[in-house]
Design an enzyme around this catalytic site. Structure first.
Site: not given
Ligand code: ZN
Length: 245
Positions: A118, A193
């Site tokens: 990212h 997650s």
């Protein structure tokens, strides 16, 4: 055999890290129950590429957010350090991270092993000419009175070298991550997650390649059933314990 035993036996370990590894360092999770975007959906707009490009006010607020980002004062924690110890055994092939905070490198992980899918908060990229500069020098321009500093080469819009919503991930970085995952014999997902692609898909790549899958996360993930082991204990305790054996 215990999870620590698997880790001790593995020869090609790949670790995927998400926001959960940095919360002990004081960097808030974005998508968790108390996440920044969960509590304030408006904040998510700040990282949408479309609104960033269209609206100078969004950019001005984004630069203030970067100036005040908790990463600048955060310190690596025991979990980051455990991965440095793991690297010391010579069996860690990559740390694929969704985090932009640079804490793996600051803990002492080899920057060549850290795959930042990212992007990074430590660099700034021009959206027109792709020129990269340092975040620190750009934040100095903000402090000196430029609320929305532009590219000094081409006048284009500058943005942190992080992936915004609506922005493509860097293809070479993704290939690096997928190649490492495919070759792993143990894949450890920590503090993520596993709801954001393509990071989550790396588990499937690793599983297809025959890797053992271990998930360390406080809350359930969509991949728990695919995993060989799921650990819910605090990351800052479980990771050092696993690495120590
Ligand atoms: Zn430029």
């Amino acid at each position: 055999m215990t999870v620590a035993g698997w880790l001790a036996d593995a020869r090609r370990i790949v670790v995927l890290t998400g926001a959960g590894i940095s919360t002990d360092s004081g960097i808030p999770d974005f998508r968790g129950p108390n996440g920044v975007w969960t509590r304030d959906p408006e904040a998510a707009k700040l990282v949408t590429l479309e609104s960033y490009v269209a609206d100078p006010e969004v950019r001005r607020r984004a630069w203030l957010g970067r100036r005040d980002h908790p990463a600048w004062s955060a310190e690596p924690n025991a979990a980051h350090r455990a991965l440095v110890d793991l690297e010391g055994t010579g069996r860690l092939r990559a740390i694929v991270t969704q985090n932009i905070d640079g804490l793996h490198q600051r803990a002492g992980s080899d920057p060549d092993l850290v795959v930042e899918i990212h992007g990074t908060l430590y660099e700034v990229e021009c959206l027109s000419c792709a020129r990269r500069t340092g975040m620190a020098e750009t934040l100095r321009r903000v402090a000196e009175g430029e609320p929305d500093p532009d590219c000094r080469s081409c006048g284009g819009i500058l943005k942190s070298a992080t992936i915004s919503f609506g922005q493509q991930l860097d293809r070479r970085t993704l290939v690096r991550a997928a190649t490492a995952a495919a070759d792993a014999d143990l894949f450890l997902a920590v503090g993520t997650s596993l709801t954001v692609q393509p990071a989550a898909g790396l588990l499937e790549v690793a599983a297809r390649g025959g890797a053992r899958l271990v998930i360390v996360n406080a809350s359930p993930t969509p991949y728990d059933r695919l995993a060989d082991a799921v650990l819910r204990e605090p990351i800052g305790e479980v990771l050092p314990a696993l690495v120590a054996g």
